[in-house]
Structure formats: C-alpha cells, structure tokens
Design an enzyme around this catalytic site. Sequence first.
Site, PDB file in Angstrom:
ATOM      1  CD  GLU A  53      -2.236  -1.338   2.875  1.00 51.64           C
ATOM      2  OE1 GLU A  53      -2.747  -0.332   3.398  1.00 51.64           O
ATOM      3  OE2 GLU A  53      -2.091  -2.411   3.471  1.00 51.64           O
ATOM      4  NE  ARG A 111     -10.335   0.059  -1.082  1.00 56.14           N
ATOM      5  CZ  ARG A 111     -11.540   0.462  -1.500  1.00 56.14           C
ATOM      6  NH1 ARG A 111     -12.060  -0.050  -2.596  1.00 56.14           N
ATOM      7  NH2 ARG A 111     -12.204   1.389  -0.831  1.00 56.14           N
ATOM      8  CE1 TYR A 163      -7.248   3.556   1.401  1.00 56.95           C
ATOM      9  CE2 TYR A 163      -6.888   1.980  -0.377  1.00 56.95           C
ATOM     10  CZ  TYR A 163      -6.612   2.430   0.906  1.00 56.95           C
ATOM     11  OH  TYR A 163      -5.689   1.769   1.674  1.00 56.95           O
ATOM     12  CG  ASP A 193      -5.681   6.819   4.522  1.00 59.18           C
ATOM     13  OD1 ASP A 193      -6.413   7.319   5.396  1.00 59.18           O
ATOM     14  OD2 ASP A 193      -4.761   6.033   4.779  1.00 59.18           O
ATOM     15  CD  GLU A 208      -3.242   3.591   1.779  1.00 61.55           C
ATOM     16  OE1 GLU A 208      -2.954   2.454   2.205  1.00 61.55           O
ATOM     17  OE2 GLU A 208      -3.553   4.539   2.516  1.00 61.55           O
ATOM     18  CD1 TRP A 214      -9.014  -5.592   0.745  1.00 64.36           C
ATOM     19  CD2 TRP A 214      -7.849  -6.186  -1.062  1.00 64.36           C
ATOM     20  NE1 TRP A 214      -8.321  -4.489   0.313  1.00 64.36           N
ATOM     21  CE2 TRP A 214      -7.593  -4.819  -0.787  1.00 64.36           C
ATOM     22  CE3 TRP A 214      -7.223  -6.768  -2.162  1.00 64.36           C
ATOM     23  CZ2 TRP A 214      -6.729  -4.033  -1.572  1.00 64.36           C
ATOM     24  CZ3 TRP A 214      -6.365  -5.995  -2.946  1.00 64.36           C
ATOM     25  CH2 TRP A 214      -6.137  -4.650  -2.652  1.00 64.36           C
TER      26      TRP A 214
END
Length: 481
Positions: free
Chosen positions: A8, A66, A68, A70, A75, A437
């Site tokens: 991540e 993914r 998104y 944050d 991220e 996930w």
Amino acid sequence: MDRIVGIETEYGCLLSEDEPHVNSELWPAKVKNYLFRKADAGTIDLHYRDYEEPPGNGGFLLNGGRLYLDMGHIEYASPECLHLHDLVTYELAGDDLLQSALIALGAEDRVSFIKNNVDHHTGATFGCHENYLMKREAQFTPPILGTLLTFLATRQIFTGAGRVGQSNPLAFDFEPPQLEGQVNFQLSQRADHIVNDIYQWVQFNRAIINARDEPLADYRKYRRLHLLIGDSNMSPYATALKIGTTACVLSLLEEGRLARNLVLADAVQSTRDISRDPAERWIVRLENGKTISAIDVQWEFHHLAQKHLRNSNPETNWLLENWGFVLEAIPHNRQALIGGVDWITKKWLLETFVESEGLSWDDPWLQSIDLEYHNIDPRRGLFFSVTPGKRIAEWNNNVRRPSATQVPPANTRASGRARAVAFFQSRACGIPYVINWDSIACDSRDFLVMGNPFETYNDEVERFLSKPRLSGNHDEPQAIP
C-alpha cells in the site's frame, strides 16, 4: 518468492507556484474521480467501507488492486502478487495510473505526485505498508518476534529512501521529545516516526509491526503480517530487495530456522540510531549485551537464507545473489548502487549539489531537491536522471509493464476480483454490488467468498455473476449474461 504479498503506497501531492495551494487536497480527489468516472480504471464503491470511507471514496481497479483517498492522500494498494517480479510491476502501476491522470487532465506541469513518506513543512509522515500472507501456525514467540524485529530494523541500509534533516514526533504517551543535535541526512524516512515495536493502532502509535490480526483470507489457515516501517522506494530494484529479503526471512521463520541470538536490546531506538548515524558504522546493541553492525546482522540472515532457501526457485536465487551483491557493495563499492539503493542515490545527488553550489546542509533548497527525487513524473523526478549500472538498469527497466494498470496478475485471487470489477463496470443494470479483498456480493444478499489468495476464482466468479437476479430497475428476475 511464492508468497502472497501486497504493498500500500500513499502519495504526497506537490503543487507549482502557479497552482493555488488550497488545491493540494482537491487534486487527489480530482484524480481519483477522473480514474473511476472518465478513464474507467475500475469500479467505485457504492457502500461505506469504514466511517472514514464513504461511498465514492475509492474502489477496486481492473488490475485487481485498489485506489482510494486516505486523509487527503491518494493511496494505491497493489493486487495480491505471488512472484517478486509481479509485485514490483504492480507497485509501479500505481505511479502509472496517477501520472496518466495528470496528463489527461492537462495538469502535469502544475501538479506532481510524490512517492515519499515525509512532509518537510509539517513534519507529518505517510506510509508505505507491506502485507505478507503467512501460515496461521507460524510461531510468533517473543524470541522469534525479536529476531524478526532485528531484521526489519537493519534492512534500511539497503531499503531506506533517505531524507534531509529529521523529525521529532511525540511518543504515544505524549512526552516532549528530547533535544537532539542537527541531522543533515539519514537513511530512512520512516525511522523518526516509529515509536513502538509492535502495536495494534496505526495512526498515533506507529510500530514496526502492526499487530492487527486481519488476514483478508481464511483465518483458520492464514495470518497477514502488516509492516509499517518501510520507506516508499523510487528504485524498483530497492523495492525488490525490500520485499524479497523480507519474504525470505518469513520463510525461515515459518520453518523454525531463525537464529535466537540476534534480538536487539531496543528495536525502536536501533532503527533511529542506524538511520541517523553520520559515520555510517550502524552499530547496534543486542539483548545479550554484545554489539554488532547492521551489515553483519544482514549477512547473518543472508547466510541462513543461502543455506536453507537456495535453489527453491529462480527468483529466490536472483534475490540471494543481489542481496549479497548489495551487502558487499555498501562498504566497498557504493558507486555501483547508484540508481539501485535510494538513499545512496539521493545522498550522491545532494552531495554533488551541495559542493557545486557551496550550500550548507540546512539550506531549504535541499529539502526541495529531496522532494523532487520522489516525483513520479519521469520528465521531472530526479531519480529518473540517474543512469545505474547494467545489473540494476536491467531490473528497473524489465519490471515496467504499461498493461499492469489494466490487467491483473494471472495466478492469484486478484484475477477473479478483476473479472467482477470489469463486469460491474460494464453494467448499467442497477444491481447493487460490494467488492472486497476476500469476497464479492450482489444485491447485498448473495456472496461469493474467496478465502484462498492462491486461487484465481475465475470460474467461480463467472458462475456467480451469471446467476439470475432481481434488477434494481425491474420487478422481475433477470439473467445476467
């Protein structure tokens, strides 16, 4: 590697003088919206994932990963990868997605995304988190955890991204930090912000290892090791070393082969001491009172991995060879690591600039150069201005694959998830969906659990999506072809 791993990455956003500074949090949202609404990079969330993740805050991508927002940052979470080459490729896909969005929006000359971990102006930090799937039966006794912490504290000698200056964050008990002398340059961006060795909560008490037990898989078989200590690397070669060496050590842990005499007296303090050591001797104290250098610690882990893991597969052999190459080159031929080890590359660039301009190390100009090293735009990022040696250049060039933004890994659960993303992206039938996930769901009542990350679930997802369901726009059941 043969271990499910994901990364991540949080990105900073840097604006030119021509762009109003108030837009620093607007641009991440603009880019996220463009990727999901215009570029069709993935499928947006229709539901709350958390109290800080409302509908529309992000979604899953066609590559199985993914993206998104944050706390104001974009991220990107890579899809699950089984092999080291794939992991590095899909980590780079996040850079490609963001840069392509800036280009499409005509903002590439005014807005930059920075893949680093510190804000020099506010002292804030943002993370690069590593996730490793492990066997549930793996033993995490205090001596074993202590040995793992020793590895993680010392690996920064080749995984650190480097930084100008220092931060002195408050510890969890909010005691004022002790006054310290000036630090011109250090190995790791995250070292100053790690205040605990193992802890559950992330935001206000960053630990080397996050203790949250959230496997995102069948909890009876697996656990997920979640690491907060790592820096974001610009060099794909450094990313490979960071992930590959850690995966090797985890294999040794699962097989019960870790040494028991390599536990640090204080892993958190050692992490900071190694990062800040101006003499670069990197001496640490063990629990038994002995002292040892970080390089010798890493050689100990390397020798164990050579003994027990060599010839497991070609990727492991490549990793072991390059791990040894780097440990040999750090004290004896550091120039050979320019373009491969980020802190060495950045320090070389900064030293060259300091000398040519006659600057002192507290000149704010150096902080700007520090940031520009991490600019993901190949036209502007200082990392891309460096020409590494053949060994490093071949790896850095070979792992870049433009299709990784659109196509998932073919040998993990990300493949099946990506099929669901593409299906819901192409449908305007009004059927509510949830993608996670480890599962997908239609109309909130019909779930497909995907508890084994080593399975692709391609056939299961196809059957699941083809089942007749009620459309959100009609009263009669409709088959979904």
